[in-house]
Design an enzyme around this catalytic site. Sequence first.
Site, PDB file in Angstrom:
ATOM      1  N   HIS A 166      -3.050   6.358   4.198  1.00  0.00           N
ATOM      2  CA  HIS A 166      -1.631   6.635   4.447  1.00  0.00           C
ATOM      3  C   HIS A 166      -1.271   8.000   3.846  1.00  0.00           C
ATOM      4  O   HIS A 166      -1.734   8.358   2.770  1.00  0.00           O
ATOM      5  CB  HIS A 166      -0.743   5.589   3.756  1.00  0.00           C
ATOM      6  N   CYS A 212       0.804  -1.230   0.000  1.00  0.00           N
ATOM      7  CA  CYS A 212       0.000   0.000   0.000  1.00  0.00           C
ATOM      8  C   CYS A 212       0.834   1.277   0.000  1.00  0.00           C
ATOM      9  O   CYS A 212       0.563   2.212  -0.768  1.00  0.00           O
ATOM     10  CB  CYS A 212      -0.946   0.007   1.199  1.00  0.00           C
ATOM     11  N   ASN A 264      -5.360   3.527   1.790  1.00  0.00           N
ATOM     12  CA  ASN A 264      -4.506   2.339   1.685  1.00  0.00           C
ATOM     13  C   ASN A 264      -5.286   1.048   1.479  1.00  0.00           C
ATOM     14  O   ASN A 264      -4.758   0.084   0.943  1.00  0.00           O
ATOM     15  CB  ASN A 264      -3.608   2.218   2.923  1.00  0.00           C
TER      16      ASN A 264
END
Lengths: 337, 337
Positions: free
Chosen positions: A241, A128, A314
């Site tokens: 993220h 990710c 993510n």
Amino acid sequence: MFDTVAIIGATGAVGHIMRKLLEDRNFQAKQFRFLASARSAGKTLEFQGKTYTLEELTKDSFAGVELVIASTPDDVAAEFLPSAVEAGAIVIDESGYWRMKPEVALVIPEINPEAALEAKGIIASPNCSTTQMVMALKPLHDASPVRRVIVSTYQATSGAGIAGTSDLLEGSRAYLEGKKHDYQVFDHPIAFNAIPQIGSEKEDGYTSEEMKMVYETRKILGDESIQINPTCVRIPVANCHSETITVETERPISPEEARQLFSDFPGITVVDDLQNLSYPLPSTCDGSDEVYIGRIRRDISSPNGLSFWCVSDNLRKGAATNAVQIAELLAKHKACT
Amino acid sequence: MFDTVAIIGATGAVGHIMRKLLEDRNFQAKQFRFLASARSAGKTLEFQGKTYTLEELTKDSFAGVELVIASTPDDVAAEFLPSAVEAGAIVIDESGYWRMKPEVALVIPEINPEAALEAKGIIASPNCSTTQMVMALKPLHDASPVRRVIVSTYQATSGAGIAGTSDLLEGSRAYLEGKKHDYQVFDHPIAFNAIPQIGSEKEDGYTSEEMKMVYETRKILGDESIQINPTCVRIPVANCHSETITVETERPISPEEARQLFSDFPGITVVDDLQNLSYPLPSTCDGSDEVYIGRIRRDISSPNGLSFWCVSDNLRKGAATNAVQIAELLAKHKACT
């Protein structure tokens, strides 16, 4: 259209979103099958208006299966996916286990779709934190080769699965009530804290998560000369993220040119107006399939440098969305050949 | 020992800790006075076992005052501190207003104590995110000149004062209860989020907080040639700033050498054993006067690079502790001359 598509791990954090994406994007197959651990086998789930019973995943599960989409831990992917390939299936794998094997394609459809179409066995979806960074690097790399990347991540707890986010929320609740929480997933309290370790120690003082960002980026961009220095940090954010990225390219790319390159690239949305407090935030990118970029500016420490801030969901583009996009790419190619 | 020491802003987030430090470290003066805004004047506080009444801060407050320690917003420092200097006082200022004025000393006692001793008027204490970084850079810079620094911060809400932390805690509570919180200090929700802006837009797409890290570092180290690229990010941590720092030095400094240099430097504690999950965390550095460093490793993207993770209590070494250390330095010097 594929005849039989088998989905493994449909009840995990990523698998849950993958199922929803396959429904929302109307991914069609003559037949779907859902494979799971012995523990989950026998349970039912709803998909595209039908009720399916989870079948136990075994090495003999894959007779007649044309496409497998797997979202499992590494050890499950290692044990069972070769049987799917042997049975003649194409396999899209979300795990980390197969990504760097030379015979496996590592694919982001906006970047290297040809690798998926040429693949014989397993097509891996990247890590990710890698995916959103490589999405951002690609348009720059095409304009002028990327020489060096320094990246610091601000990673969400959902990257550690459903239990990761539960740890964050329950840990935060306990903290606010002056109580202790017994963390299930994290080695240190994640509530109101920052943990500079994701994965285990790998090499040269870098973690496995950090080295994924190095090796997977080079493989996807097909350029082993790119130098990458990552620091991966877990922060108390539930999902999405964030990354600070500083890139050195062969010739300087101005912020104006970068803004244009990013805007023109499929899957990237630029949100960049510092004066008006506008930049991507985990809270505003949650649930989106895009990679968001802001704070685009000259690297004032280097003549050929560019710095920016990159946020992406993510569980979506970093995992489920990318896998579904690969499946769609394969289905479209099948329809045309 | 100083005759009369005036303390301005003793009830703020930093002022509160400063008062406690002056007590704990047994800082002596013949007389203390506590100055505050008209709003707080008349209230009382306990200090070193005595009760003091807060006096209103005016431009005429400083007759007979030998030393001022001020922890106020920039505008208060701008308006009132020149009167203290005119009245003959030495002033230690925590605000950002005076730091970069050529006639003002900018001091970290472990690094440039001589600047404090030579100062005639105002001695400024640096920005919190700058202080811990410069503490880490100094021993490296002495071993081999620092050429370039790339730093990403993970900054705590206490840097925005008492209201900042209240925003974080109340915002988190509301989030967990599915309610909305009306943020007082932050432009975006900080609970379970990451905000890539601290301060206002300053120049070249960098914020005021980021440019402080550039200019203040150069001034403290006395080297205008150091190139610095900061990204300052607020994260949902109540106290202690963290930073990922990548440094390029004239000659390579190995992780082993860096570990020794850091360990030998006063005010730095090395916590660095990745395999045993040991590195500094905001939760473990809270309440300490030290700067903590871990994840020390070779920058794998550059032959002369070194990377590490740095955590420090932004209210202590990043503010109150540094100011008290300057006061102690001046008191010791006074005693010896």
